[in-house]
Design an enzyme around this catalytic site. Structure first.
Site, PDB file in Angstrom:
ATOM      1  N   HIS A  26       0.662  -1.461   0.038  1.00 44.64           N
ATOM      2  CA  HIS A  26      -0.269   0.005  -0.143  1.00 44.64           C
ATOM      3  C   HIS A  26       1.081   0.878  -0.577  1.00 44.64           C
ATOM      4  O   HIS A  26       2.044   0.909  -0.684  1.00 44.64           O
ATOM      5  CB  HIS A  26      -1.106  -0.494   1.294  1.00 44.64           C
ATOM      6  CG  HIS A  26      -0.546  -0.312   2.237  1.00 44.64           C
ATOM      7  ND1 HIS A  26       0.760   0.185   2.879  1.00 44.64           N
ATOM      8  CD2 HIS A  26       0.122  -1.292   3.385  1.00 44.64           C
ATOM      9  CE1 HIS A  26       1.143  -0.020   4.506  1.00 44.64           C
ATOM     10  NE2 HIS A  26       0.855  -0.914   4.658  1.00 44.64           N
ATOM     11  N   HIS A  48       4.238   1.463   2.096  1.00 44.15           N
ATOM     12  CA  HIS A  48       5.293   0.451   1.702  1.00 44.15           C
ATOM     13  C   HIS A  48       6.018   1.504   0.862  1.00 44.15           C
ATOM     14  O   HIS A  48       7.007   2.015   1.189  1.00 44.15           O
ATOM     15  CB  HIS A  48       5.043  -0.516   1.369  1.00 44.15           C
ATOM     16  CG  HIS A  48       4.107  -1.658   2.606  1.00 44.15           C
ATOM     17  ND1 HIS A  48       2.941  -2.345   2.682  1.00 44.15           N
ATOM     18  CD2 HIS A  48       4.972  -2.461   3.052  1.00 44.15           C
ATOM     19  CE1 HIS A  48       2.852  -3.132   3.163  1.00 44.15           C
ATOM     20  NE2 HIS A  48       3.807  -3.153   3.590  1.00 44.15           N
ATOM     21  N   ASP A  80       4.961   0.312  13.032  1.00 45.72           N
ATOM     22  CA  ASP A  80       5.840  -0.683  14.031  1.00 45.72           C
ATOM     23  C   ASP A  80       6.560   0.081  14.410  1.00 45.72           C
ATOM     24  O   ASP A  80       7.485  -0.538  14.322  1.00 45.72           O
ATOM     25  CB  ASP A  80       5.854  -1.761  13.272  1.00 45.72           C
ATOM     26  CG  ASP A  80       4.517  -3.007  11.959  1.00 45.72           C
ATOM     27  OD1 ASP A  80       4.241  -3.433  12.695  1.00 45.72           O
ATOM     28  OD2 ASP A  80       4.957  -1.851  10.687  1.00 45.72           O
ATOM     29  N   SER A 124      -1.349  -3.789   5.716  1.00 45.88           N
ATOM     30  CA  SER A 124      -2.137  -5.048   4.695  1.00 45.88           C
ATOM     31  C   SER A 124      -3.613  -5.391   4.737  1.00 45.88           C
ATOM     32  O   SER A 124      -4.184  -5.858   4.689  1.00 45.88           O
ATOM     33  CB  SER A 124      -0.942  -5.945   4.632  1.00 45.88           C
ATOM     34  OG  SER A 124       0.372  -5.183   3.879  1.00 45.88           O
TER      35      SER A 124
HETATM   36  P1  AMP Z   1       4.551  -5.193   6.536  1.00 47.17           P
HETATM   37  O1  AMP Z   1       4.243  -5.675   4.876  1.00 47.17           O
HETATM   38  O2  AMP Z   1       2.754  -4.593   7.129  1.00 47.17           O
HETATM   39  O3  AMP Z   1       5.672  -5.839   7.325  1.00 47.17           O
HETATM   40  O4  AMP Z   1       5.317  -4.015   6.579  1.00 47.17           O
HETATM   41  C1  AMP Z   1       6.589  -3.775   5.935  1.00 47.17           C
HETATM   42  C2  AMP Z   1       7.041  -1.973   6.793  1.00 47.17           C
HETATM   43  O5  AMP Z   1       6.594  -1.080   6.017  1.00 47.17           O
HETATM   44  C3  AMP Z   1       7.356  -2.677   8.158  1.00 47.17           C
HETATM   45  O6  AMP Z   1       8.491  -1.388   7.588  1.00 47.17           O
HETATM   46  C4  AMP Z   1       6.394  -0.946   8.302  1.00 47.17           C
HETATM   47  O7  AMP Z   1       6.773  -1.034   9.671  1.00 47.17           O
HETATM   48  C5  AMP Z   1       6.251  -0.925   6.938  1.00 47.17           C
HETATM   49  N1  AMP Z   1       4.275   0.079   7.237  1.00 47.17           N
HETATM   50  C6  AMP Z   1       3.382  -1.021   7.195  1.00 47.17           C
HETATM   51  N2  AMP Z   1       2.363   0.290   7.176  1.00 47.17           N
HETATM   52  C7  AMP Z   1       3.274   1.010   7.089  1.00 47.17           C
HETATM   53  C8  AMP Z   1       2.189   2.658   7.151  1.00 47.17           C
HETATM   54  N3  AMP Z   1       0.795   2.806   6.838  1.00 47.17           N
HETATM   55  N4  AMP Z   1       3.131   3.698   7.025  1.00 47.17           N
HETATM   56  C9  AMP Z   1       4.576   3.107   6.269  1.00 47.17           C
HETATM   57  N5  AMP Z   1       5.470   2.563   6.951  1.00 47.17           N
HETATM   58  C10 AMP Z   1       4.001   1.352   6.514  1.00 47.17           C
END
Ligand code: AMP
Length: 284
Positions: free
Chosen positions: A40, A43, A156, A192
């Site tokens: 999204h 990312h 996170d 996600s």
């Molecule tokens: P994930 O795919 O959820 O494991 O996230 C991958 C990376 O994207 C991690 O460093 C998350 O902290 C970051 N991330 C997830 N959601 C957001 C968001 N809304 N804004 C900024 N970074 C995000």
């Protein structure tokens, strides 16, 4: 720098390491954004940030089984590889690392990485083994992608703190950057997992960001009793019919709960919206 149409899709650690070594030999600075896919705008903001800080950006897309508990959503975690690859290409990634779980973990893998302080509370207390899975996979990814700089999201918050500590204490030669949380126009942190929410749940999910706003308001004019701020967090979650998992106010560095809440501390919430567990946080 590789053009947008030359983005490489790499599926094995060996091939990824070869790519990374070649880039390093050319004197290029490698930026890295680890993700679990179903990308999204949050990312993509990390990819953009990584591009500003490096010459070539690698994105990993790997739903890491070891960071999910036995009753969590690993098997139904949303996946859309084709869409993710198109988004990475459009965002200017030079390579996407997309390993199969078997390529990442030997059946008898027996080495893990544990952070023993920051990972104990909050999500670590609620999701046993989660941060062991995170630390282990991030250590592996750093050894595979060989990045100069890696960008994580503040979304996170605890994970970012744990990874900073991992890098410091194990001397990974990686600069860790933590980028701001991207939100929907109404304040919901992008995730996600938001795809799981029904229309009605999507409205109630606003309770997390509203709770954090209420906590920020509570300390805007000066320090406040942290128990009172935690109550405000809990009550706002309840008012949105969210089932609280935790609601905390902690020191921004140590993640230790504070007695007096003040600006610069961090409020963090985790709550179930229906079956979906959502998290959010805010520096007060
Ligand atoms: P994930 O795919 O959820 O494991 O996230 C991958 C990376 O994207 C991690 O460093 C998350 O902290 C970051 N991330 C997830 N959601 C957001 C968001 N809304 N804004 C900024 N970074 C995000």
């Amino acid at each position: 720098m590789a053009g947008a149409d030359e983005m490489l899709i790499i599926q094995t650690p060996e091939e990824m390491q070869r790519w990374a070594r070649e880039r390093r030999r050319e004197g290029r600075r490698i930026g890295f954004v680890p993700t679990m896919g179903y990308l999204h705008a949050g990312h993509l903001s990390l990819v953009e940030d990584a591009r500003r800080r490096s010459d070539v950006v690698a994105v990993s897309i790997f739903v890491n089984p070891t960071q999910f508990g036995p009753h969590e959503d690993f098997s139904k975690y949303p996946r859309d590889e084709a869409r993710d690859l198109a988004l990475c290409r459009a965002a200017g990634a030079a390579a996407v690392f997309l390993p199969a779980p078997e390529a990442m973990y030997a059946p008898d893998a027996s080495v893990t990485v544990d952070e023993g302080r920051l990972a104990l509370g909050l999500c670590g207390a609620r999701r046993l083994g989660h941060f062991r899975g995170v630390c282990t996979v991030v250590a592996k990814l750093f050894n595979i992608v060989l990045p100069d700089v890696a960008v994580f999201g503040q979304k996170d918050y605890q994970q970012a703190a744990v990874i900073r500590r991992l890098v410091r204490d194990l001397n990974f030669p990686v600069e860790v950057v933590v980028a701001p949380t991207c939100r929907e126009p109404d304040g919901l942190a992008m995730s996600s997992r938001n795809v799981y929410l029904s229309g009605e749940e999507r409205l109630r999910a606003l309770g997390l960001s509203r709770a954090l706003q209420a906590a920020a308001d509570a300390v805007a004019d000066g320090p406040a009793d942290a128990e009172a701020v935690r109550r405000v967090l809990r009550e706002t979650l309840e008012a949105h019919a969210l089932k609280m998992d935790y609601a905390e106010v902690v020191d921004a560095e140590t993640l230790v709960p504070v007695a007096q809440a003040a600006r610069g501390h961090v409020a963090l919430v985790a709550a179930y919206c229906g079956k979906t567990r959502l998290i959010d946080n805010r520096v007060l």
